[in-house]
Design an enzyme around this catalytic site. Structure first.
Site, PDB file in Angstrom:
ATOM      1  N   HIS A 156      17.547 -15.413 -11.385  1.00 16.08           N
ATOM      2  CA  HIS A 156      17.084 -16.579 -10.591  1.00 16.08           C
ATOM      3  C   HIS A 156      17.607 -16.501  -9.152  1.00 16.08           C
ATOM      4  O   HIS A 156      17.779 -17.528  -8.513  1.00 16.08           O
ATOM      5  CB  HIS A 156      17.528 -17.908 -11.214  1.00 16.08           C
ATOM      6  N   SER A 277      12.082  -6.233  18.017  1.00 16.33           N
ATOM      7  CA  SER A 277      11.132  -7.288  18.318  1.00 16.33           C
ATOM      8  C   SER A 277      10.811  -7.243  19.802  1.00 16.33           C
ATOM      9  O   SER A 277      11.669  -6.911  20.618  1.00 16.33           O
ATOM     10  CB  SER A 277      11.746  -8.640  17.941  1.00 16.33           C
ATOM     11  N   LYS A 283      16.912  -8.406  17.143  1.00 14.55           N
ATOM     12  CA  LYS A 283      16.273  -8.045  15.878  1.00 14.55           C
ATOM     13  C   LYS A 283      16.307  -6.550  15.567  1.00 14.55           C
ATOM     14  O   LYS A 283      16.166  -5.725  16.430  1.00 14.55           O
ATOM     15  CB  LYS A 283      14.804  -8.506  15.884  1.00 14.55           C
ATOM     16  N   GLU A 290       8.929  -3.591   4.493  1.00 13.65           N
ATOM     17  CA  GLU A 290       7.950  -4.682   4.461  1.00 13.65           C
ATOM     18  C   GLU A 290       6.542  -4.143   4.226  1.00 13.65           C
ATOM     19  O   GLU A 290       5.748  -4.732   3.494  1.00 13.65           O
ATOM     20  CB  GLU A 290       7.996  -5.473   5.768  1.00 13.65           C
TER      21      GLU A 290
END
Ligand code: ARG
Length: 457
Positions: A156, A277, A283, A290
């Protein structure tokens, strides 16, 4: 050049229809497989006495020359010739004259296309299986290297019990092993010659299909000409294998993306595999992971697209089946890219063991404190409740389990003694899980040995 089927037609094909129905823009990916089967077919025609030795030699030479021209980019594909098969046949006839027209004897594009696809898939499967093996070995190396790193497992997405990092990497190796087994099993069903099935009912020339199969390296010969030309189950199965591997890759990506975040801080990814970025200077984005996660959507989509195309087709071949190729090529490209990307990321990542280990302590150890009481004869439910009260007590005081003294333990149960303090260590707790398949160092070292044997490394 007129169309190969122009005989019964009295007007030219509409330009839109030509463009709409063509497949050569994508099925030329099968050009080499098509030529390979052409050569085997020519030999089979000769063996059946349909063409002369001289014609056979001429055709084979013509086909080999054609192959060379494709390799050198000298061939111009024409969408008005519809597909790769008719383009190649037209090119051959252009070069050889009439004898080129003998190539398609005893064959239909319906048995030709599945033969190409099966040859193509066998080749691609060998490549995918080799990438999967590299991926499994990379995971195995990581497991070996980080056998002494502890971290919390999660259920979880809440901290659960301490595990060794090796256990985590071996879990994914297991998934990719199952994927490899599935691909290898699919290979057995793909490895079947469909040529010689004709358009639907078989062929009326005495073609020795077993000879063709051995020429092309197929292990079996399809047993029903309608099945052979109508079904695409072998592609669907392959696409499922790709989708399932994608599911595993995506899950691994998701964890690594989380782990690379400042919130987790479990791993550092190499700069050269991340991107920045355009607006936020701080970043460092895990884009490769991804995209592996994102591309899994295509792998699922390609499977559903194909199965939907096939599901309501009247027997046997229908032109709808031409739609099998783009999903197939896309899944091959996507999966190979994702596997290569994941191998790169895994080879470059650096675990931050201090952070992982700190999170593997505290309440992650509490199951074993409860089990300590069970060992002393306390019923598990009662032990669970006592341990729960200890957690609440410590949360109230913003303290960690490791800070508990024996006296404090005794406040909760007289059954505690000083050996409970030994349990306040993730390593000790992990190593208590000695069941086969568990996370103890003992079991993991055995698992690593077994895996090395399986991989032959
Ligand atoms: N381009 C076609 C396909 O991919 C080849 C088979 C065409 N057969 C036919 N009868 N029109 O399915």
């Amino acid at each position: 050049m007129s169309k190969l089927w122009s005989g019964r037609f009295s007007e030219d094909t509409d330009a839109f229809v030509e463009e709409f129905t063509q497949s050569v823009s994508f099925d030329r990916e099968l050009a080499y497989e098509d030529i390979e089967q052409d050569i085997a077919h020519v030999k089979t025609l000769f063996k059946a006495g349909v063409i002369s030795e001289e014609e056979k030699e001429k055709l084979i030479k013509g086909l080999l020359d054609l192959k060379k021209d494709i390799e050198e980019g000298k061939v111009e594909w024409k969408s008005r010739l519809e597909d790769v098969h008719m383009n190649l046949e037209a090119l051959l006839t252009e070069r050889l004259g009439d004898v080129g027209g003998k190539l398609h004897t005893g064959r239909s594009r319906n048995d030709q296309i599945t033969t190409d696809e099966r040859l193509y898939l066998k080749k691609q499967l060998r490549g995918i299986l080799s990438l999967l093996k590299q991926l499994r070995i990379t995971l195995l190396d990581l497991a070996q290297k980080h056998i002494d790193v502890l971290l919390p497992s999660y259920t979880h997405l809440q901290r659960a019990q301490p595990i060794r990092l090796a256990h985590y990497f071996l879990a994914f190796r297991e998934m990719f092993l199952k994927d490899s087994e599935r691909f290898a099993d699919a290979y057995r069903r793909i490895d079947e010659l469909t040529l010689g099935s004709g358009a639907v009912a078989g062929v009326d020339f005495p073609l020795d299909r077993f000879f063709t199969a051995s020429e092309l390296g197929f292990n079996r010969v399809s047993r029903n000409s309608m099945y052979a030309t109508a079904d695409r189950d072998f592609i669907a199965e392959f696409l499922f294998c790709c989708a399932c591997t994608g599911m595993h890759l995506s899950r691994l990506s998701e964890d690594l993306i989380l782990w690379a975040s400042e919130e987790f801080g479990y791993i550092e990814l190499p700069d050269k595999l991340c991107t920045g970025s355009s607006i936020m200077p701080q970043k460092k984005n895990p884009d490769v992971l991804e995209l592996i996660r994102g591309k899994t959507g295509r792998l699922y989509g390609n499977l559903i697209a194909l199965m939907t195309t096939v599901k309501a087709l009247p027997m046997s071949y229908n032109r709808d089946l031409q739609e099998d190729k783009e999903p197939l090529f896309d899944s091959v490209r996507t999966l190979k890219g994702s596997l290569s990307g994941m191998i790169k990321v895994l080879k470059g990542l650096r675990p931050k063991s201090e952070v992982m280990e700190r999170n593997a302590g505290n309440f992650v150890l509490i199951t074993d404190v409860a089990n300590f009481l069970v060992d002393k004869g306390v019923p598990f439910r009662r032990a669970h409740e006592i341990a729960g009260r200890i957690v609440a007590y410590l949360i109230d005081r913003s303290r960690r389990l490791e800070d508990m003294s024996l006296e404090e333990f005794k406040m909760f149960s007289e059954d505690f003694d000083e050996s409970v303090l030994e349990l306040l260590n993730p390593q000790v707790v992990a190593d208590r899980r000695k069941t086969f398949g568990g996370t103890s160092k003992e079991r993991l070292l055995e698992a690593i040995e077994a895996a090395k044997l399986e991989e032959g490394v």
